[in-house]
Design a protein around this motif. Structure first.
Motif: not given
Length: 365
Positions: A246-251, A256-267
């Motif tokens: 939620s603190e990241l500024d851009t889509f 990229e953050f989600l991809n790094d931890i193996g998620l398709d979308e925010p929980g």
């Protein structure tokens, strides 16, 4: 239609962190019990890719998504049904919500104290279940006396009501929540009039560490086993991870953050969809150059009832609904193209809207 979900759980399980992720309102999040003294309330928009697609096709002046109201309720402790801790306040707040998001701590962290000294999500669940069940039992027993007297005089309606109260009393005394009692439609109407806490639909949210957000962990497995006989959903989510997202500024950064931890979308996006499913809700859209808007209705509502969500006059003076299936709208690209293809449906008062329908209502008051 305003949907209200209450976030509940023992102190220090991650309720306020989750609330902060869900809402622009910032609840105090600290490492001690009862940091949320007053219930924090936030309104969040419901993410829906279909709304984004309709915006792209229609290019309206404004877009209005549907919303959910989230209430972060103070932490509960043993004895709450007797007023221990913040019990009376907690129980009053939970009575006002439509559904319960029950947060369970499913992570180890020596830096975050647990109110009972160790991590055990099933024990935590049972503490809250018992407090709510005892409060419901108190509610039922208070109502039984007067109804029983009427039933003994031969009052048939009172007899029906009393029989439901007896079923509820026995069920609660056996350590069960009211929602797990199988009732016929007429009996359920009687039960719902009591506004019981444990009759509300519940979603168990397992708050895990970063390494467990994809596949869960031993604590999640234990929770799933413990609730397997309940008509409840279980969702895995890392509140700490969601706070970082939620603190990241851009889509692009979030993706990229989600991809790094193996998620398709925010929980939290998944959580909102689960909440919809929990309450048997669906969405329809209105689309025009002035506004593209999402509307929430209960599954099974008729077209006039769906129109009434916009304004009561729409329901009172309902004439017909002009309906375009979402897939047809996307396939043909515009309302005029849908009409030319003969895919616009004219529906009457008995029509049951499908999820995603794009609708215009004709009415006369």
């Amino acid at each position: 239609m305003a949907l209200k979900c209450g976030i509940v759980g023992l102190p220090n399980v991650g309720k306020s962190t989750l609330f902060n992720c869900l809402s622009n309102a910032k609840a105090q999040s600290a490492n001690f019990p009862f940091c949320t003294i007053e219930p924090n309330v936030g309104t969040i928009t419901v993410p829906d890719e279909r709304l984004n697609k309709l915006e792209e096709l229609v290019n309206p002046e404004r877009v209005i998504p549907t919303t959910i109201e989230i209430v972060d309720i103070a932490g509960l402790v043993k004895g709450a049904h007797k007023g221990e801790g913040l019990g009376n306040q907690f129980l009053a707040n939970i009575r006002e919500v439509d559904a319960i998001i029950h947060v369970l701590r499913c992570f180890d962290d020596g830096n975050v104290v647990h109110v009972d000294g160790s991590v055990d999500p099933v024990r935590d669940k049972e503490v809250i279940d018992m407090e709510l069940q005892l409060k419901d039992l108190e509610t039922v027993e208070k109502k039984m006396g007067g109804v029983e007297r009427k039933a003994k005089t031969g009052d048939k309606d009172a007899s029906k009501i009393f029989s439901v109260y007896e079923l509820l009393k026995n069920h609660l005394e056996s350590g069960n929540s009211a929602r797990s009692l199988e009732l016929e439609k007429e009996q359920l109407i009687i039960a719902n009039e009591l506004q019981l806490l444990t009759i509300k639909p519940v979603l168990y949210l397992c708050n895990v560490d970063e390494g467990s957000v994809v596949n869960g962990n031993k604590y999640v497995d234990i929770v799933k086993s413990a609730v397997s006989k309940e008509s409840a959903q279980v969702l895995i989510l890392g509140a700490g991870i969601e706070a970082d997202i939620s603190e990241l500024d851009t889509f692009e950064e979030r993706k990229e953050f989600l991809n790094d931890i193996g998620l398709d979308e925010p929980g939290v996006s998944k959580l909102i969809r689960y909440a919809y499913s929990l309450l048997n809700l669906q969405t329809y859209f209105t689309a025009g150059v002035k506004e593209v808007r999402a509307w929430t209705i209960n599954k099974g509502m008729t077209a006039p009832q769906a129109a009434g969500v916009i304004h009561t006059d729409f329901e009172k003076g309902f004439i017909r609904a002009e309906v375009i299936g979402y897939k047809d709208y996307v396939k043909y690209g515009s309302e005029n193209a849908v009409k030319e293809a003969g895919k616009l449906q004219v529906q009457g008062k008995e029509y049951l809207p499908a999820d995603g329908d794009v609708m215009h209502f004709r009415f006369n008051v």
